[in-house]
Design a protein around this motif. Structure first.
Motif, short mmCIF file in Angstrom:
data_model
loop_
_atom_site.label_atom_id
_atom_site.label_comp_id
_atom_site.label_asym_id
_atom_site.label_seq_id
_atom_site.Cartn_x
_atom_site.Cartn_y
_atom_site.Cartn_z
N LYS A 305 -7.26 7.95 4.53
CA LYS A 305 -6.02 7.80 5.29
C LYS A 305 -5.71 6.32 5.43
CE LYS A 305 -6.66 12.06 7.95
NZ LYS A 305 -6.77 12.66 9.31
N PRO A 306 -5.26 5.68 4.34
CA PRO A 306 -5.08 4.23 4.38
C PRO A 306 -3.99 3.79 5.34
CG PRO A 306 -4.13 5.14 2.38
CD PRO A 306 -4.87 6.25 3.04
N GLU A 307 -4.25 2.70 6.02
CA GLU A 307 -3.27 2.06 6.88
C GLU A 307 -3.18 0.59 6.52
OE1 GLU A 307 -3.15 4.30 11.12
OE2 GLU A 307 -4.93 3.06 10.81
N LEU A 308 -2.02 0.01 6.69
CA LEU A 308 -1.83 -1.43 6.53
C LEU A 308 -1.80 -2.02 7.94
CD1 LEU A 308 -0.12 -4.18 6.20
CD2 LEU A 308 -1.43 -3.48 4.20
N LEU A 309 -2.73 -2.90 8.23
CA LEU A 309 -2.86 -3.47 9.57
C LEU A 309 -2.37 -4.91 9.60
CD1 LEU A 309 -6.46 -2.27 10.52
CD2 LEU A 309 -4.29 -1.05 10.80
N ALA A 310 -1.62 -5.24 10.64
CA ALA A 310 -1.28 -6.63 10.95
C ALA A 310 -2.10 -7.03 12.16
CB ALA A 310 0.22 -6.76 11.24
N TRP A 323 0.37 -4.32 14.68
CA TRP A 323 1.05 -3.10 14.25
C TRP A 323 0.32 -2.47 13.08
CZ3 TRP A 323 2.55 -3.60 9.23
CH2 TRP A 323 2.96 -4.85 8.76
N ARG A 324 0.64 -1.19 12.84
CA ARG A 324 0.06 -0.42 11.75
C ARG A 324 1.17 0.23 10.95
NH1 ARG A 324 -5.42 1.61 13.06
NH2 ARG A 324 -6.05 0.83 15.10
N ALA A 325 0.99 0.28 9.63
CA ALA A 325 1.90 1.02 8.76
C ALA A 325 1.10 2.08 8.02
CB ALA A 325 2.58 0.09 7.76
N THR A 326 1.70 3.24 7.77
CA THR A 326 0.98 4.35 7.16
C THR A 326 1.62 4.87 5.87
OG1 THR A 326 2.18 5.95 8.54
CG2 THR A 326 0.09 5.11 9.40
#
Length: 443
Positions: A305-310, A323-326
């Motif tokens: 379940k990859p997320e892009l994290l800032a 923030w997180r993007a999915t």
């Protein structure tokens, strides 16, 4: 856009890469700053086998490492493979705890290939390590996937559990080898090394044990080895990762920021853990190299379940997730930060552009194909290449604009290098020098 945003202020320029951008060399994966930014101008917008090709060099063996460049030479690593008999391969396969398609060998010889920058002639083909019955690798991977590093006239080539070697780039003599550090990768080696404080530093995050280590750059002796301290999932398959660190200046001090399964770590040059941040969810087998800028650090959490994290690294209470993007998050290709926008390409060919400060979506566009290589910014353009050798060129900005589509034959897994107006693109069989206004064979 499905993302959760915390109300955290953004402090500009407090988190920055500590390697300055220089023209004329490309010493590590993703360039001088490790961020995929090329110096210089005049790079070709379009090319083919017969257009804008200065030269083409045949590269032996199999390897997905990206080219590195200094002192008029291009270096890559490759693997010369000897297949394992079917009966022996079947017996060895029983020991595999995963369910992925694998490549198994009787022997692998790991080599360094040196190509003359001007002519494209293969000048050096140097054996570094020979390993009998090495660990298996995933079919998408290779035994020579980690990209080497050039530093002070030496090439440092890392092959995960298979070992690390140092080469004098002037004499092509092997200076040292170190094969003392091992883990079970499950899918083969993937983490590229960095050089910091005259140390060669790399991740060793296997299914059996997880640590980060440094070798002395001059001798190859172990300088330090620091176990990962964060608690992880009980399943060994969910402990492995293939990340590459970044050396950053955080609040005026240099740190090595290191992404691993379930945790992001910060270390000093002696290997002391300074902090760690649990990013929640299920994060493992992460491969993308992070990027940083504008006071923020951006990373993908890996598979499942990859997320892009800032992440704010300079908060008063320590690192915090902003923030997180999915949607469309990559598990292999690395992101790219250009000004106020963050770009990432997932394996399925979806290019996403977000506002780097807020995580708000600017656009999502499907380019087509499957992707492994990281995108590169050169001369105000974004270049991204899929596994079939198709490079799409995109204009940076909040609105999608495709500038060109270029195709070369062969499989492409390696990220390109770009110096002094020339793009160097490695396929599974060759290295191309792409230069505006040139025909093949006429440098």
């Amino acid at each position: 856009m499905k993302h959760r945003r915390l109300l955290l202020p953004l402090l500009l320029a407090s988190v920055t890469p500590c390697i300055s951008l220089r023209a004329g060399d490309w010493p590590q994966w993703r360039g001088p700053d490790g961020q995929g930014h090329a110096a210089g101008t005049g790079y070709a917008l379009t090319w083919s086998e017969t257009e804008n090709i200065a030269w083409k060099a045949a590269i032996p063996g199999r390897g997905w490492s990206s080219p590195v460049i200094a002192d008029g030479m291009i270096w890559m690593t490759t693997a010369i493979e000897t297949a394992l008999p079917k009966e022996k391969a079947a017996e060895k396969l029983k020991k595999n705890t995963g369910d992925q398609p694998l490549t198994m060998l009787e022997k692998v010889e790991l080599r360094a290939i040196g190509v003359d920058l001007a002519s494209g002639h293969v000048v050096h083909d140097v054996p570094l390590l020979s390993v009998a019955e090495p660990q298996w690798v995933h079919e998408l991977n290779s035994f020579a996937s980690p990209s080497p590093v050039l530093h002070k006239g030496r090439l440092y080539a890392h092959f995960g559990a298979l070992g690390t070697a140092c080469l004098d780039t002037k004499t092509a003599a092997v200076v040292w080898k170190n094969t003392t550090l091992t883990v079970m990768h499950e899918n083969g080696p993937g983490s590229s090394p960095v050089v910091w404080n005259d140390q060669v530093i790399f991740h060793m995050d296997g299914s059996d044990q997880q640590f980060i280590a440094a070798l002395k750059a001059d001798t190859g002796e172990l300088a330090w080895k620091t176990p990962r301290s964060g608690e992880m999932h009980a399943n060994p398959q969910l402990k492995k990762s293939y990340g590459t660190p970044l050396i950053l200046t955080v609040n005026g001090k240099e740190e090595l920021v290191s992404p691993a399964s379930n945790w992001l770590y910060g270390y000093d040059a002696a290997g002391k853990e300074l902090w760690k941040l649990a990013y929640g969810g299920l994060g493992f087998s992460l491969t993308p190299r992070p990027v940083a800028g504008g006071g923020m650090f951006f990373m993908s959490t890996g598979f499942m379940k990859p997320e892009l994290l800032a992440i704010r690294l300079d908060g008063e209470k320590g690192p915090e997730i902003a923030w997180r993007a999915t949607k469309g998050v990559p598990t292999i290709p690395s992101p790219l930060l250009v000004g106020p926008e963050l770009y990432f390409m997932n394996e399925g060919g979806m290019l996403t552009c977000l506002d780097a400060k807020t995580g708000d979506e600017r656009y999502r566009e499907r380019l087509g194909g499957e992707f492994s290589a990281a995108p590169t910014l050169a001369d105000g353009r974004i270049y991204v290449t899929n596994r079939a050798g198709v490079t799409t060129v995109v204009k940076p900005g909040a609105v999608f604009e495709k500038l060109a589509t270029n195709t070369l034959p062969g499989k492409t897994m390696a990220s390109l290098a770009a110096v002094d107006g020339t793009i160097y693109l490695r396929t599974d069989t060759a290295l191309y020098a792409i230069r505006a206004g040139k025909a093949e064979g006429k440098p």
